[in-house]
Motif scaffolding. Structure first.
Motif, PDB file in Angstrom:
ATOM      1  N   ASN A 163      42.981  30.334  39.218  1.00  0.00           N
ATOM      2  CA  ASN A 163      44.113  29.747  39.927  1.00  0.00           C
ATOM      3  C   ASN A 163      43.660  28.428  40.551  1.00  0.00           C
ATOM      4  OD1 ASN A 163      45.984  29.066  42.079  1.00  0.00           O
ATOM      5  ND2 ASN A 163      46.808  31.132  41.885  1.00  0.00           N
ATOM      6  N   PRO A 164      44.264  27.307  40.181  1.00  0.00           N
ATOM      7  CA  PRO A 164      43.789  26.018  40.695  1.00  0.00           C
ATOM      8  C   PRO A 164      44.019  25.839  42.191  1.00  0.00           C
ATOM      9  CG  PRO A 164      45.829  25.744  39.450  1.00  0.00           C
ATOM     10  CD  PRO A 164      45.397  27.157  39.256  1.00  0.00           C
ATOM     11  N   VAL A 165      44.930  26.602  42.769  1.00  0.00           N
ATOM     12  CA  VAL A 165      45.226  26.467  44.194  1.00  0.00           C
ATOM     13  C   VAL A 165      44.238  27.264  45.034  1.00  0.00           C
ATOM     14  CG1 VAL A 165      46.946  26.834  46.007  1.00  0.00           C
ATOM     15  CG2 VAL A 165      47.666  26.062  43.727  1.00  0.00           C
ATOM     16  N   THR A 166      44.054  28.535  44.674  1.00  0.00           N
ATOM     17  CA  THR A 166      43.160  29.397  45.449  1.00  0.00           C
ATOM     18  C   THR A 166      41.709  29.279  45.017  1.00  0.00           C
ATOM     19  OG1 THR A 166      43.467  31.282  43.944  1.00  0.00           O
ATOM     20  CG2 THR A 166      45.034  31.045  45.769  1.00  0.00           C
ATOM     21  N   GLY A 167      41.473  28.826  43.762  1.00  0.00           N
ATOM     22  CA  GLY A 167      40.114  28.772  43.243  1.00  0.00           C
ATOM     23  C   GLY A 167      39.563  30.119  42.851  1.00  0.00           C
ATOM     24  N   LEU A 168      40.447  31.108  42.698  1.00  0.00           N
ATOM     25  CA  LEU A 168      40.037  32.477  42.375  1.00  0.00           C
ATOM     26  C   LEU A 168      40.576  32.889  41.010  1.00  0.00           C
ATOM     27  CD1 LEU A 168      40.797  34.194  45.804  1.00  0.00           C
ATOM     28  CD2 LEU A 168      38.550  33.503  44.944  1.00  0.00           C
ATOM     29  N   PRO A 169      39.889  33.788  40.322  1.00  0.00           N
ATOM     30  CA  PRO A 169      40.407  34.283  39.043  1.00  0.00           C
ATOM     31  C   PRO A 169      41.551  35.269  39.261  1.00  0.00           C
ATOM     32  CG  PRO A 169      38.330  35.351  39.568  1.00  0.00           C
ATOM     33  CD  PRO A 169      38.551  34.323  40.631  1.00  0.00           C
ATOM     34  N   GLU A 170      42.510  35.252  38.355  1.00  0.00           N
ATOM     35  CA  GLU A 170      43.642  36.171  38.403  1.00  0.00           C
ATOM     36  C   GLU A 170      43.764  36.878  37.064  1.00  0.00           C
ATOM     37  OE1 GLU A 170      47.040  33.857  39.481  1.00  0.00           O
ATOM     38  OE2 GLU A 170      46.482  33.763  41.609  1.00  0.00           O
ATOM     39  N   VAL A 171      44.009  38.180  37.105  1.00  0.00           N
ATOM     40  CA  VAL A 171      44.058  39.013  35.902  1.00  0.00           C
ATOM     41  C   VAL A 171      45.504  39.183  35.451  1.00  0.00           C
ATOM     42  CG1 VAL A 171      43.540  41.286  34.930  1.00  0.00           C
ATOM     43  CG2 VAL A 171      41.962  40.233  36.571  1.00  0.00           C
ATOM     44  N   ASP A 172      45.746  38.948  34.172  1.00  0.00           N
ATOM     45  CA  ASP A 172      47.053  39.197  33.569  1.00  0.00           C
ATOM     46  C   ASP A 172      47.101  40.667  33.161  1.00  0.00           C
ATOM     47  OD1 ASP A 172      49.318  39.415  31.929  1.00  0.00           O
ATOM     48  OD2 ASP A 172      49.109  37.381  31.155  1.00  0.00           O
ATOM     49  N   GLU A 173      47.890  41.452  33.867  1.00  0.00           N
ATOM     50  CA  GLU A 173      47.925  42.894  33.637  1.00  0.00           C
ATOM     51  C   GLU A 173      48.410  43.256  32.242  1.00  0.00           C
ATOM     52  OE1 GLU A 173      49.917  45.056  36.651  1.00  0.00           O
ATOM     53  OE2 GLU A 173      48.846  44.124  38.309  1.00  0.00           O
TER      54      GLU A 173
END
Length: 303
Positions: A163-173
């Motif tokens: 995520n470019p805003v949070t800088g964290l990875p996000e999982v597509d369920e």
């Protein structure tokens, strides 16, 4: 001319003898491959992701055939193919296979850019493994996500993105197959495979910081401080505190959500739950702890 003829005859004799020797050696040391292995390999998805614990689909096929010969297929599961593929394998091998609960990758870090102060600048190879080897990274938290995306590169199914805003990875369920490649790629072990849960509801501690309370809170505003309040309100003995860090056992958790409203930092998160419009609590102290959690849930929904 006679020398040429003799040379041809000698070479021909040597070739004939070598061919006979090779024929008998191949028969003597021949390895008979079970035809069921090829059949099972054809059923498996062919991802060769290693999520099953074997080097590839062919190795898993061999293990499945051996398991069928020994009378059990327990403990062997294809995370990519899921229960559908395992049912086909069981039918081919004439075995019964128990359906297992689906798993999903979970990122146990909520340290977005706005809650985790940046104290240094890393000038080197932009990979998580390289940055981790040099020390704490760019933020005050030495346990959280480094944000370089090693997990995204490891995923073969395009199921995890930064995520470019949070800088964290996000999982597509919808895309995650629980192969575990992202978890193995993370040098800080913040990605964990957990049960999807009933109706995809999940509750977990989104933090792996083992520092003591004050140090953890200084490094990240939403870090677990190991206060133990969540463990005290859990009626199912699903929460343990070890090394200043809370952990929720997904096999014991009953999704009562009491721990979420008790956590003073918002380190415990819930996924895919309906958003509570208002939470009535008995005491004013409890209400004060509810507000930051609800605000976090709303902010995620607004995004």
């Amino acid at each position: 001319m006679n020398f040429i003829l003799i040379a041809v005859l000698v070479l021909g004799a040597i070739a004939l003898i070598a061919a006979v020797v090779l024929f008998f050696v191949s028969k003597k040391f021949a390895v008979q491959e079970d035809p069921r292995i090829n059949g099972v390999t054809g059923i498996l998805p062919g991802a060769n992701c290693g999520g099953c614990g074997y080097a590839g689909c062919s190795n898993m096929a061999e293990a499945l055939v051996k398991g069928a010969d020994s009378g059990t297929l327990e403990g062997i599961r294809c995370p990519v193919g899921g229960d559908g593929v395992m049912s086909k394998v069981a039918d081919l091998l004439g075995m019964a296979v128990a359906n297992s609960e689906p798993m999903i990758a979970v990122v146990r870090c909520s340290g977005a850019c706005d809650v985790r102060p940046r104290i240094a600048e890393y000038d080197g190879l932009r990979t998580c493994s390289a940055m981790h080897s040099t020390g704490r990274g760019e933020t005050a938290c030495g346990y959280g996500c480094l944000g370089c995306g090693d997990c995204t590169c490891a995923c073969q199914f395009d199921a995890i993105h930064m995520n470019p805003v949070t800088g964290l990875p996000e999982v597509d369920e919808d895309k995650c197959t629980s192969c575990g490649a992202c978890a193995r790629a993370c040098p800080r072990n913040i990605i964990e495979l957990r049960k999807k849960g009933p109706k995809n509801h999940r509750i977990y501690v989104s933090c792996v910081n083992k520092d003591k309370g004050a140090a953890a809170k200084k490094g990240c505003q939403v870090a677990c401080i190991g206060c133990g309040k969540c463990a005290r309100v859990c009626a199912f003995d699903a929460i343990t505190i070890e090394n200043n860090l809370s952990y929720i056992d997904y096999n014991k958790c009953r999704m009562c959500t009491k721990c979420i409203y008790e956590c003073p930092t918002g380190a415990i998160v819930k996924m895919n739950f309906p958003v509570c419009k208002q939470k009535f609590m008995d005491s004013a102290n409890t209400t004060e702890t509810v507000l930051p959690v609800i605000s976090i849930v709303k902010s995620k929904e607004e995004k």
